[in-house]
Write a protein that holds these residues in place. Structure first.
Motif, short mmCIF file in Angstrom:
data_model
loop_
_atom_site.label_atom_id
_atom_site.label_comp_id
_atom_site.label_asym_id
_atom_site.label_seq_id
_atom_site.Cartn_x
_atom_site.Cartn_y
_atom_site.Cartn_z
N LEU A 34 0.85 -1.18 0.00
CA LEU A 34 0.00 0.00 0.00
C LEU A 34 0.89 1.23 0.00
CD1 LEU A 34 -3.12 0.65 2.15
CD2 LEU A 34 -1.18 2.19 2.41
N TRP A 35 0.43 2.28 -0.61
CA TRP A 35 1.16 3.55 -0.61
C TRP A 35 0.15 4.68 -0.82
CZ3 TRP A 35 1.41 -0.36 -4.08
CH2 TRP A 35 0.81 -0.13 -5.34
N THR A 36 0.48 5.83 -0.28
CA THR A 36 -0.39 6.99 -0.46
C THR A 36 0.06 7.78 -1.69
OG1 THR A 36 0.99 8.41 0.93
CG2 THR A 36 -0.76 7.16 2.02
N GLN A 37 -0.83 8.64 -2.15
CA GLN A 37 -0.49 9.47 -3.32
C GLN A 37 0.69 10.39 -3.02
OE1 GLN A 37 -1.99 9.05 -6.33
NE2 GLN A 37 -0.40 10.40 -7.13
N PRO A 38 0.76 11.01 -1.82
CA PRO A 38 1.94 11.84 -1.52
C PRO A 38 3.25 11.04 -1.59
CG PRO A 38 0.18 12.38 0.00
CD PRO A 38 -0.29 11.19 -0.77
N TRP A 39 3.23 9.76 -1.14
CA TRP A 39 4.45 8.94 -1.22
C TRP A 39 4.80 8.69 -2.68
CZ3 TRP A 39 6.40 4.32 -3.00
CH2 TRP A 39 7.57 3.85 -2.39
N GLN A 40 3.81 8.40 -3.48
CA GLN A 40 4.03 8.16 -4.90
C GLN A 40 4.57 9.41 -5.58
OE1 GLN A 40 0.67 6.34 -6.87
NE2 GLN A 40 1.23 7.19 -8.86
N ASP A 41 4.02 10.59 -5.24
CA ASP A 41 4.48 11.84 -5.84
C ASP A 41 5.89 12.18 -5.39
OD1 ASP A 41 2.03 12.00 -7.05
OD2 ASP A 41 1.18 13.39 -5.55
N LEU A 42 6.18 11.88 -4.11
CA LEU A 42 7.49 12.23 -3.58
C LEU A 42 8.60 11.49 -4.31
CD1 LEU A 42 8.91 13.87 -1.35
CD2 LEU A 42 8.66 11.89 0.15
N PHE A 43 8.39 10.20 -4.60
CA PHE A 43 9.39 9.41 -5.29
C PHE A 43 9.21 9.43 -6.82
CE2 PHE A 43 9.72 7.64 -1.05
CZ PHE A 43 11.07 7.37 -0.92
N ASP A 44 8.15 10.13 -7.26
CA ASP A 44 7.85 10.21 -8.70
C ASP A 44 7.75 8.81 -9.30
OD1 ASP A 44 7.28 11.41 -11.08
OD2 ASP A 44 9.35 11.76 -11.65
N LEU A 45 6.91 7.97 -8.67
CA LEU A 45 6.77 6.57 -9.07
C LEU A 45 5.32 6.27 -9.46
CD1 LEU A 45 8.80 4.84 -6.21
CD2 LEU A 45 9.54 5.09 -8.58
N ASN A 46 5.16 5.17 -10.14
CA ASN A 46 3.84 4.60 -10.39
C ASN A 46 3.90 3.13 -9.98
OD1 ASN A 46 1.22 4.28 -11.21
ND2 ASN A 46 1.71 4.08 -13.39
N PRO A 47 3.87 2.86 -8.66
CA PRO A 47 4.15 1.50 -8.16
C PRO A 47 3.05 0.50 -8.56
CG PRO A 47 4.24 3.16 -6.41
CD PRO A 47 3.58 3.79 -7.58
N GLU A 48 3.45 -0.75 -8.45
CA GLU A 48 2.50 -1.86 -8.61
C GLU A 48 2.53 -2.69 -7.34
OE1 GLU A 48 3.62 -4.02 -12.03
OE2 GLU A 48 3.25 -2.37 -13.44
N GLY A 49 1.41 -3.32 -7.00
CA GLY A 49 1.37 -4.18 -5.83
C GLY A 49 2.34 -5.34 -5.97
N GLY A 50 3.08 -5.62 -4.90
CA GLY A 50 4.04 -6.71 -4.91
C GLY A 50 5.39 -6.34 -5.50
N GLN A 51 5.61 -5.07 -5.80
CA GLN A 51 6.89 -4.63 -6.38
C GLN A 51 7.94 -4.50 -5.28
OE1 GLN A 51 6.44 -1.23 -8.88
NE2 GLN A 51 8.49 -1.36 -9.73
N PRO A 52 9.14 -5.10 -5.45
CA PRO A 52 10.16 -5.06 -4.39
C PRO A 52 10.63 -3.63 -4.09
CG PRO A 52 10.68 -6.75 -6.01
CD PRO A 52 9.57 -5.93 -6.60
N TYR A 53 10.96 -3.41 -2.83
CA TYR A 53 11.50 -2.11 -2.41
C TYR A 53 12.78 -1.78 -3.18
CZ TYR A 53 13.61 1.40 0.67
OH TYR A 53 14.20 2.54 1.16
N ALA A 54 13.61 -2.80 -3.47
CA ALA A 54 14.87 -2.58 -4.18
C ALA A 54 14.65 -2.03 -5.58
CB ALA A 54 15.68 -3.87 -4.25
N GLU A 55 13.49 -2.34 -6.19
CA GLU A 55 13.18 -1.79 -7.50
C GLU A 55 12.62 -0.38 -7.40
OE1 GLU A 55 10.61 -4.31 -9.70
OE2 GLU A 55 11.95 -6.05 -9.66
N LEU A 56 11.81 -0.14 -6.39
CA LEU A 56 11.22 1.19 -6.22
C LEU A 56 12.25 2.22 -5.77
CD1 LEU A 56 7.91 0.10 -4.43
CD2 LEU A 56 8.14 0.90 -6.79
N VAL A 57 13.15 1.81 -4.89
CA VAL A 57 14.17 2.73 -4.35
C VAL A 57 15.54 2.07 -4.55
CG1 VAL A 57 14.82 4.19 -2.40
CG2 VAL A 57 12.46 3.40 -2.60
N PRO A 58 16.03 2.02 -5.79
CA PRO A 58 17.26 1.25 -6.07
C PRO A 58 18.52 1.88 -5.49
CG PRO A 58 16.54 2.44 -8.03
CD PRO A 58 15.46 2.61 -7.02
N HIS A 59 18.47 3.17 -5.15
CA HIS A 59 19.69 3.85 -4.67
C HIS A 59 19.67 4.07 -3.16
CE1 HIS A 59 20.80 4.54 -8.83
NE2 HIS A 59 19.60 5.06 -9.06
#
Length: 547
Positions: A34-59
């Motif tokens: 789960l993620w909120t819209q502000p979290w999505q906007d902050l990281f400039d992402l379009n996440p999918e359910g089940g996506q690993p943290y290492a892919e969303l925040v690789p650095h």
């Protein structure tokens, strides 16, 4: 039941979105739930359910990953401020708070993440604890009574004491007895928004002493002090050594100090020489480029004036012999105001020639002044250097709305050409004359236009050929003069009485080196309060090969 969980997550997301907080939820495998819209906007992402943290925040840095592992072990954690590179290439200062996520059975099912953006000031402030803990220097917080409130681990490394043993202990009890008074004075002299630097000796746990160099600042309302100390290479194991009773060590210390001063002076001179050499090349290049078109204009103006005079003479003959021109010619003559043109055109050409001649003088002065990178002494006309300096500074000498023009008096003797570094001597003239104009301007700022007009600011340049094969150049002003305490320090590097940003304190120091060391001459300053200041330069006319 699964449908109910999906409904609950959707409802939770809606509630969190309304809070405006950047929150995300990851399971034990650190896959997104789960993620909120502000979290999505902050990281400039379009996440999918089940996506690993290492892919969303690789650095993500190792410290963040360690914080996630601690949280999965049941310990609420904080990811320290970090300038994180996002997937779109941008970098942002971020900080994260992590809390374990427990299921209905009380087991840890994942991590609740709250991400907070920071500006640079906040990031630095929150990162200070990391600096405090990992700095190789001694950091400490001291209260008004001199008690150590906090010390960093470097104290144990350098002085052997356990950190917990030092807290709430009197900081002065570890000092060498001979350094107590000077350290107390440093604390006493400290004022808000300032700092003091000093050295003293701190006792190691083994009984020996370590020399420390401290920077001390006062915090807030003056109730606490913050000190940063660097342990120096020197140590002292006995009072005799600490008091400097070893003459060989004292001699070595003095020699090293003198050598350091010489190196600093050499570095200062090299830096300034390089800067002036670069400036000389720039000015010489510009003067050369301007010189050709100016000569072209000036040379053609001479012919243009002759041609104009010939045409005007011919026109005068026409008027004498054909006094009754055709009506069209009369109308055109009235239209262009021929009488005014005949009167104004010669004056216009003369004015253009004066302007072109002025540009030629400026270009010639720039070319003369820019000889800063010459490495050999040459026979030079010092009067030419003085006049070039005045031409370059003409903009500061001429009249302004607040004051009349500065009066320039030249008392030139019949000087021979002097063997010198031409560019460097021009630099000396520029520094001294520029300082004199500064002094005159400062005095005139406190006088009315009428007062300045009644007693004008004056700059006097005098040259003398002496009987001992030397020449003297005197540059005097009639400003307010300088106190004796200032006059004694006027040639010291970095000494200046000008406000911050107006002067570096290097001009007269470098001028002194050029005159005394490079030309084997003398540079003196004489001043009387209320009457003015005079600089006296004396250099040999020629130098031997050994010089």
């Amino acid at each position: 039941m699964e449908h109910s969980n999906d409904f609950n997550l959707t409802l939770l997301r809606q509630v969190l979105d309304q809070s405006g907080t950047a929150i995300a939820l990851f399971n034990r495998d650190l896959k997104s739930i789960l993620w909120t819209q502000p979290w999505q906007d902050l990281f400039d992402l379009n996440p999918e359910g089940g996506q690993p943290y290492a892919e969303l925040v690789p650095h993500a840095p190792p410290s963040w990953l360690a914080a996630y592992r601690r949280c999965l072990d049941g310990l609420p954690s904080v990811c320290p401020p970090y300038r994180l590179k996002l997937q779109n290439g941008d970098r942002r200062w971020l900080k994260e708070k992590l809390s374990p996520w427990y299921n209905e059975q009380g087991e840890i099912s994942g991590v609740i993440v709250e991400t907070q953006p920071l500006d640079l000031t906040e990031a630095i402030a929150q990162s200070w604890q990391t600096v405090f803990d990992n700095s190789p220097d001694l950091h400490c917080l001291i209260d008004q009574e001199g008690l150590l409130q906090r010390v960093n681990p470097a104290w144990h490394k350098h002085l052997g004491y356990a950190v917990e043993d030092l807290c709430q202990r009197q900081s002065l009890e570890y000092l060498h007895p001979d350094d107590l008074n000077s350290t107390r004075t440093a604390f006493h002299d400290l004022t808000p928004n300032a700092h003091v630097c000093f050295e003293n000796r701190y006792r190691h746990q083994d009984g020996s002493y370590r020399w420390c160099q401290w920077t001390l600042v006062v915090l807030g309302d003056g109730q606490q002090f913050y000190a940063i100390g660097r342990v120096l290479a020197r140590t002292s194991t006995s009072p005799a050594y600490a008091k400097g009773d070893n003459p060989e060590v004292e001699q070595l210390s003095q020699t090293l100090s003198n050598t350091l001063d010489e190196l600093r002076q050499t570095q200062l001179q090299l830096v300034q020489t390089e800067k002036m050499s670069s400036l000389g090349q720039l000015v010489a290049g510009i003067a050369h480029e301007i010189n050709n078109p100016v000569n072209f204009i000036y040379g053609n103006l001479v012919h243009a004036k002759e041609y104009t005079e010939d045409i005007l003479g011919l026109l005068d003959l026409y008027q004498q012999h054909y006094s009754e021109p055709a009506p069209e010619i009369s109308e055109e003559a009235d239209s262009i105001d021929l009488e005014f043109l005949l009167d104004d055109l010669p004056q216009l050409l003369s004015s253009m020639m004066v302007g072109a001649n002025r540009v030629k003088e400026i270009v010639s002065s720039l070319r003369n002044f820019s000889r800063l990178d010459e490495v050999e002494m040459k026979r030079s006309d010092l009067h030419e250097g003085l006049d070039s300096t005045l031409v370059i500074l003409q903009n500061r000498i001429k009249a302004k709305p607040s004051r009349p023009e500065i009066v320039i008096d030249k008392v030139y003797d019949d000087l021979p050409k002097v063997e010198c570094f031409t560019g460097q001597m021009n630099q000396v003239f520029m520094n001294i004359v520029s300082n004199a104009i500064d002094a005159l301007d400062e005095r005139d700022n406190h006088r009315s236009y009428q007062e300045v007009e009644a007693q004008p600011s004056r700059l006097t340049l005098t040259t003398i050929c002496n009987a001992d094969d030397t020449v003297t150049i005197r540059i005097a002003d009639n400003a307010s003069g300088v106190p004796e305490s200032v006059r004694q320090q006027i040639f010291k590097p970095f000494f200046t009485t000008k406000p911050v940003g107006k002067g570096t304190g290097l001009g007269l120091s470098i001028s002194y080196q050029i005159v005394v060391e490079k030309h084997k001459g003398t540079l003196d300053c004489r001043s009387m309060l209320g009457e003015g200041t005079e600089f006296i330069i004396t250099i040999p006319i020629s130098h031997s090969d050994s010089d």
